[in-house]
Write an enzyme that holds these catalytic residues in place. Structure first.
Site, short mmCIF file in Angstrom:
data_model
loop_
_atom_site.label_atom_id
_atom_site.label_comp_id
_atom_site.label_asym_id
_atom_site.label_seq_id
_atom_site.Cartn_x
_atom_site.Cartn_y
_atom_site.Cartn_z
N PHE A 104 -9.49 -2.26 2.65
CA PHE A 104 -8.42 -2.53 1.84
C PHE A 104 -8.22 -1.53 0.72
O PHE A 104 -7.23 -2.19 -0.02
CB PHE A 104 -8.98 -3.97 1.08
CG PHE A 104 -9.40 -5.01 2.10
CD1 PHE A 104 -8.60 -6.03 2.38
CD2 PHE A 104 -10.66 -5.29 2.19
CE1 PHE A 104 -8.91 -7.07 3.43
CE2 PHE A 104 -11.48 -6.33 2.96
CZ PHE A 104 -10.24 -7.14 3.81
N LYS B 242 1.26 3.83 4.39
CA LYS B 242 0.78 2.62 5.54
C LYS B 242 1.21 3.15 6.97
O LYS B 242 0.62 3.04 7.76
CB LYS B 242 1.56 1.14 5.19
CG LYS B 242 0.94 0.29 4.17
CD LYS B 242 -0.41 0.02 3.91
CE LYS B 242 -0.94 -0.33 3.06
NZ LYS B 242 -2.24 -0.59 3.03
N TYR C 30 4.66 3.99 -0.98
CA TYR C 30 3.74 3.18 -0.73
C TYR C 30 3.88 3.01 0.90
O TYR C 30 3.01 2.91 1.69
CB TYR C 30 3.83 1.77 -1.43
CG TYR C 30 3.06 0.82 -0.81
CD1 TYR C 30 1.56 0.58 -0.99
CD2 TYR C 30 3.63 -0.34 -0.19
CE1 TYR C 30 0.99 -0.49 -0.49
CE2 TYR C 30 3.01 -1.39 0.15
CZ TYR C 30 1.47 -1.45 0.31
OH TYR C 30 0.69 -2.32 0.76
N SER D 103 0.95 -3.58 6.49
CA SER D 103 2.00 -4.31 5.75
C SER D 103 3.15 -4.48 6.61
O SER D 103 3.54 -3.54 7.46
CB SER D 103 2.39 -3.77 4.53
OG SER D 103 3.50 -4.16 3.97
#
Ligand code: NAD
Ligand code: UDP
Length: 339
Positions: A80, A153, A149, A124
């Site tokens: 996480f 991912k 961001y 995500s």
């Protein structure tokens, strides 16, 4: 089974810790608290009545993480530990690439050196980019992301796929989250953003508790039924349960598996505001402002694969999400700082 939660003191990690502990698994939390508080770990112990092994460490610090893994001997790692603020990632791209990618590589290296073979990753919906049709299905190609961001991912998924291709004993589960909101029903843990919240639900909660004057709704001229954007909001405890299923799946399978974790039901910003008001009997002052850069009009999940293969299904309603958010916020007006 023992699970190491990298970034486990954060919003989703702390709720997942509760879910895993309640299912009888052991939990180790490693966090540098750059966006969380050790109070969250204490609260997890209070809710479950169980002890959590916890370590303050930066996941990029390979020597320390290796040491922790040798000492605790986990069966599986859930990662996480990412920086996640989209706007900040545009201003500080290198910080985002360094943190998010380096943590992933460090965990993979430490797992290889200690023989840990299961990895569950917080990905995500952002990896679908701007070009795919909705609802999003796992088989769609990853799109071009609109900010650093999202690219982290995208790149981390690629790194994990390559790692699994090269090691046929490795099991990697990529969980693509949609929009997690809500809190544990106890009101003891919840989302505690630092500074001005970027996300919708924490902003609404802070208006409700009097920390912000009003919500600005970013755009009411989208081509949606009420002109505001639509998203797939998922209760964080349903999401946490998805991690339990993923950990069990990773233990019995090899290679890379990808699952959307969403409800499949989109709601508009105005519907969220109205639902919060109705569930909690509180008026939320709002005004319409300009669109926010990079926002897509609407997207939601096709979550059939997780239901079919993981036997996972969401159980919480939008009313539950609104009620539990407020229960957390009213009991902790300043988040974990209250303590
Ligand atoms: P969060 O910020 O609450 O939790 C992340 C945790 O990781 C924090 O406790 C932080 O202190 C820790 N952390 C970050 N970098 C670290 C490092 N180098 N070493 C040790 N600890 C570190 O965020 P969250 O909402 O719980 O999200 C968890 C993960 O899920 C993130 O990777 C995020 O990108 C991803 N995700 C979140 C959402 C969302 O809307 N919340 C949506 C999709 C994906
Ligand atoms: N939003 C808003 N005002 C805010 C924060 C968010 O109108 O103060 C809108 C945003 O434009 C998007 C939706 O709420 O349409 C969800 O945004 P959030 O940042 O929570 O999640 P995202 O889907 O962008 O990751």
């Amino acid at each position: 089974m023992k699970i190491l939660l990298a970034g486990g003191a954060g919003y989703i990690g702390s709720h997942t810790a509760v879910e895993l502990l309640n299912a009888g698994l052991e939990v180790v939390i490693v966090d540098n608290y750059c966006n969380s508080s050790p109070v969250a770990v204490k609260r997890v112990e209070e809710i479950t009545g169980k002890k959590v092994e916890s370590f303050e460490a930066d996941i990029k610090d390979k020597a320390k993480i290796l040491d922790i893994m040798k000492q605790t001997k986990p069966d599986c790692v859930i990662h996480f530990a990412g920086l996640k603020a989209v706007g900040e990632s545009v201003k500080l791209p290198i910080t985002y690439y360094r943190n998010n990618i380096d943590t992933t590589i460090t965990l993979l290296e430490c797992m290889a050196e200690t023989g840990v073979k299961s990895f569950v990753f917080s990905s995500s919906a952002t990896v679908y980019g701007e070009e795919n049709d909705i609802p999003y299905v796992e088989t769609m190609r990853r799109g071009s992301c609109s900010n650093p961001y999202g690219w982290t991912k995208y790149m981390m998924e690629q790194i994990l796929e390559d790692a699994a291709k090269a090691d046929d004993k490795l099991s990697v589960v990529l969980l693509r989250y949609f929009n997690p909101i809500g809190a544990h029903e106890s009101g003891k843990i919840g989302e505690d953003p630092q500074g001005i919240p970027n996300n919708l639900m924490p902003y609404i909660a802070q208006v409700a508790v009097g920390r912000r004057d009003h919500l600005t709704i970013f755009g009411n001229d989208y081509n949606t039924k009420d002109g505001t954007c639509r998203r797939d909001y998922i209760h964080v405890m349903d999401l946490a349960n998805g991690h339990l299923k993923a950990v069990e799946y990773a233990a019995g399978n090899k290679g890379v598996s990808v699952f959307n974790l969403g409800t499949g039901q989109p709601y508009s910003v105005l519907e969220i505001v109205n639902a919060f008001e109705k569930a909690n009997g509180i008026e939320i002052k709002y005004e319409f402002g300009p669109r926010r850069d990079g926002d897509l009009p609407e997207f939601w999940a096709n979550a059939d694969k997780a239901e079919k293969i993981l036997n996972w299904k969401t159980t919480k309603t939008l009313e539950d999400m609104c009620r539990d958010t407020w229960n957390w916020q009213k009991n902790n007006p300043k988040g974990y700082e209250t303590e």
